[in-house]
Design a protein around this motif. Structure first.
Motif: not given
Length: 222
Positions: A112-121, A182-190, A192-195
């Motif tokens: 849960r803490a990791a999930s909350d952190s991910q939301v913050d990120i 291909m784009l889905r693969y890129w998103r999965a690898c990126q 939180e950077k996959a904005t």
């Protein structure tokens, strides 16, 4: 920290027979989703794909993920809770409750803490880049605007490995489906950077840039 991975791997092993029975109904569907989340190595993917019998394919998939360790095991557990998997395999509904009840309370709190952190990120990422994480609907819209140079864009701009592009080309016959994969693969690898803004920036670079009118919608706020 060592107890959490053990709990996740123990959970998968404990439910292995039941998962094989459920997921064998569409083993290829599971394989493609697992691969889109980078849960398998290229060699592992080919090994699992080579299995002809659905039950054997799912067994190989589970074994491969378990052998890759706790991070892959966690990724598979998250995949099993994914809406697409839950809708395709209704009998997987037990996974959500099982995960909560089986893992230790310490593990649950950490998650849960990791999930909350991910939301913050993600929230900070939105503020910095003016963009949310890119959605599948946006990826499909972008995919429709790719031309014959999609492989070059994937390799040189999105840093998708050539072996992955060959695999995608083999798995999908339609052009737009190949680009979407291909784009889905890129998103999965990126992760939180996959904005949407990041994707727009990449697809606006150099000789492989897509027409602005085909990708500017990525910069629009919801």
């Amino acid at each position: 920290m060592a107890e959490e991975p053990a709990a996740e791997i123990r959970l998968l092993k404990g439910q292995k027979a039941k998962l094989i029975e459920i997921l064998s109904a569409d083993a290829d569907f599971v394989l493609q989703h697992a691969d889109s989340r980078c849960l398998l190595s290229p060699q592992g993917y080919q090994q699992v794909k080579a299995c002809r019998v659905p039950g054997e394919k799912v067994t190989e998939l589970l074994d491969h993920v378990l052998q890759r360790g706790p991070e892959a095991a966690h990724g598979l557990l998250e995949l099993l809770k994914d809406q697409a998997l839950q809708e395709t395999f209704p009998m997987l509904c037990f996974v959500k409750d099982l995960q909560v009840n089986t893992l230790s309370s310490v593990t649950s709190r950490k998650r849960r803490a990791a999930s909350d952190s991910q939301v913050d990120i993600s929230s900070k990422q939105i503020c910095r880049n003016g963009s949310r994480l890119v959605k599948e609907k946006q990826l499909m819209t972008v995919a429709r605007n790719f031309g014959k140079s999609w492989r070059e864009i994937g390799r040189l701009t999105l840093n998708v490995p050539s072996v992955k592009l060959e695999q995608i080309e083999e798995d999908h016959s339609l052009h737009v489906e190949r680009v979407f994969a291909m784009l889905r693969y890129w998103r999965a690898c990126q992760r939180e950077k996959a904005t949407a803004a990041h994707l727009h920036s990449l697809l606006s670079q150099d000789d492989w840039a897509l027409p602005p009118e085909s990708i500017d919608f990525l910069l629009e706020m919801d």
